[in-house]
Design an enzyme around this catalytic site. Sequence first.
Site, PDB file in Angstrom:
ATOM      1  N   SER A 193       0.831  -1.197   0.000  1.00 53.34           N
ATOM      2  CA  SER A 193       0.000   0.000   0.000  1.00 53.34           C
ATOM      3  C   SER A 193       0.874   1.260   0.000  1.00 53.34           C
ATOM      4  O   SER A 193       1.664   1.450  -0.922  1.00 53.34           O
ATOM      5  CB  SER A 193      -0.954  -0.043   1.203  1.00 53.34           C
ATOM      6  OG  SER A 193      -1.955   0.942   1.089  1.00 53.34           O
ATOM      7  N   ASP A 347      -9.955  -3.873  -5.194  1.00 52.72           N
ATOM      8  CA  ASP A 347      -9.087  -2.882  -4.559  1.00 52.72           C
ATOM      9  C   ASP A 347      -9.072  -1.625  -5.416  1.00 52.72           C
ATOM     10  O   ASP A 347      -8.831  -1.713  -6.631  1.00 52.72           O
ATOM     11  CB  ASP A 347      -7.672  -3.463  -4.418  1.00 52.72           C
ATOM     12  CG  ASP A 347      -6.673  -2.502  -3.787  1.00 52.72           C
ATOM     13  OD1 ASP A 347      -7.090  -1.434  -3.299  1.00 52.72           O
ATOM     14  OD2 ASP A 347      -5.476  -2.831  -3.774  1.00 52.72           O
ATOM     15  N   HIS A 377      -8.063  -4.857  -0.699  1.00 54.61           N
ATOM     16  CA  HIS A 377      -6.935  -4.091  -0.186  1.00 54.61           C
ATOM     17  C   HIS A 377      -6.670  -4.434   1.283  1.00 54.61           C
ATOM     18  O   HIS A 377      -7.582  -4.449   2.110  1.00 54.61           O
ATOM     19  CB  HIS A 377      -7.194  -2.591  -0.323  1.00 54.61           C
ATOM     20  CG  HIS A 377      -5.970  -1.767  -0.075  1.00 54.61           C
ATOM     21  ND1 HIS A 377      -5.031  -1.546  -1.044  1.00 54.61           N
ATOM     22  CD2 HIS A 377      -5.502  -1.141   1.039  1.00 54.61           C
ATOM     23  CE1 HIS A 377      -4.048  -0.816  -0.551  1.00 54.61           C
ATOM     24  NE2 HIS A 377      -4.311  -0.564   0.718  1.00 54.61           N
TER      25      HIS A 377
END
Length: 407
Positions: A193, A347, A377
């Site tokens: 991320s 995501d 995610h």
Amino acid sequence: MALLPALLLLLLPLAGLAVALAAVLLGLPGYDIPPGVNQPAKLRLVLAVLLGTAALGKILEKTGLCSQITFGRYVRQGRKLGVDPKLFIQDLQFNKVPVRVYQPKATSAGRKRGIIFFHGGGWVFGSLDTYEKVCRYISRESESVVVSVQYRLAPEHKYPAAYEDCLNATVHFVKNIEHYGVDPANVIVCGDSAGGNLAAAVSQTLAGRSDLPRLRAQILIYPGLQALDFNLPSYHQNRGVPLLFRERAAFFALQYLNGDALHMQEVLEGSHIPPDMRLKYRKWVSPDNIPEKFKVRGVKPLRPTDFIAEVYETVKRFCEPNLCPLLAEDAIVHQLPESFILTCEYDVLRDDGLLYKKRLEDNGVRVTWYHLEDGFHGIISLYDYCGFSFPAGKRGLDSIVNFLKSL
């Protein structure tokens, strides 16, 4: 903050229960749990906890006890784990940056590979403890030395603080690598991320350094790589899918850049980028570069919006590659090491990863791509999480380990 443990015990179950009931009875309007996602019922429970935590954080902020971000960090901080019989673990500082080093106890014939790991959390959340299980797993299973970096967090520390900490820690490790039994030709940067963003930025910076050994690889786990277009297909298809909503992606980017979330709506609508600049970057940031099979769940093209110069002045650093690595020039991308990119179907950041994959391949960089068709995610962090375990997270983590073993 001393009152938080007691308040958490008293209020969080009530908040969580209320939101859980809303999830069941109302279907969580505005949020989406796609039927194709891994463990949808379990994800709905995770969402209920997240929303309950957010609601309680707002209450605490309004009462003046602490900010919502401070409370969010407290809840997410993770718990201390016991001794790992297979690892030496120590907390150190690399060039004044806190790190945690994981070294396998088992002896090996040669020097080990080294992995610099940058945690996720939107540049706002996350800590060494939060990612303890993930780092231990990678170190044990790949028989690698792992260095987890505790970079400074926004909004207290704005861009480029996190990037600078990650870069400084990486350079320190490479320059002192003999102390850890690591092969200087087998060092990998890795992050998920926001950490994937930082890994990509550090990799680009080091690609131009002739005074340091070349990185062996970069591993980018559902990375966020641009802030020009929050209307790519994945941002709309998955706008309400946890653990990262479309609005929160823009919120975190703004917190990292400016320490606040002002002009979030203008950024979401795309009025923060001048038309000539948008045209310049369209060759790299465009739905046209995304394979058609990822558009079957719908495409919502960016509507023409009026450019607002005042907003651009506050966010123009979004065009810097150290903040948005997808915008790096070809001359830099061409020099990047072998890459592993993990994306998840459900995501909002899926298309950032797909676009960077294309850029790397177009520039002759070898890419291993692993796509979790049922992933969302943040799923890697939930591979083994207090009953909220998701098999797809374990598959994703094992794909990373297998890539490392192949190097």
